[in-house]
Design an enzyme around this catalytic site. Sequence first.
Site, short mmCIF file in Angstrom:
data_model
loop_
_atom_site.label_atom_id
_atom_site.label_comp_id
_atom_site.label_asym_id
_atom_site.label_seq_id
_atom_site.Cartn_x
_atom_site.Cartn_y
_atom_site.Cartn_z
N ARG A 22 -14.31 -5.44 3.36
CA ARG A 22 -14.30 -4.06 3.86
C ARG A 22 -15.50 -3.28 3.36
O ARG A 22 -16.17 -2.57 4.14
CB ARG A 22 -13.00 -3.35 3.47
CG ARG A 22 -11.78 -3.88 4.20
CD ARG A 22 -10.51 -3.22 3.73
NE ARG A 22 -10.33 -3.48 2.30
CZ ARG A 22 -9.57 -2.77 1.49
NH1 ARG A 22 -8.89 -1.74 1.95
NH2 ARG A 22 -9.46 -3.09 0.23
N ASN A 40 -7.71 -3.65 6.02
CA ASN A 40 -6.98 -4.90 5.91
C ASN A 40 -5.70 -4.79 6.72
O ASN A 40 -5.06 -3.74 6.73
CB ASN A 40 -6.61 -5.20 4.46
CG ASN A 40 -7.79 -5.67 3.64
OD1 ASN A 40 -8.78 -6.17 4.17
ND2 ASN A 40 -7.70 -5.52 2.33
#
Length: 93
Positions: A22, A40
């Site tokens: 990320r 996520n």
Amino acid sequence: MKASPRAVDLTITGHVQGVSFRAYTADRARELGLVGWVENLDDGSVHVRAQGDPDAVESLVDWCHDGPSAARVDDVEVRDVAPQSVDDFSVRR
């Protein structure tokens, strides 16, 4: 004449959580001048919404096929979607 913005939803599968996917994705998207978010998902995949210049979007899609060095990307599913009103690129959950 400037190209119309492109927006995509990406679902990246493989070993992509717990490897800073990320954070690296957000950094790359910001470098490319894109807006959107990365998060996520409960199934172990990573979801990306990215929008902006079509060439920049394509560069991010290409990057997601490899991701950061600790990741193992098995697949990147790409879906074109309608652009939304977003001001920056953020990391969610």
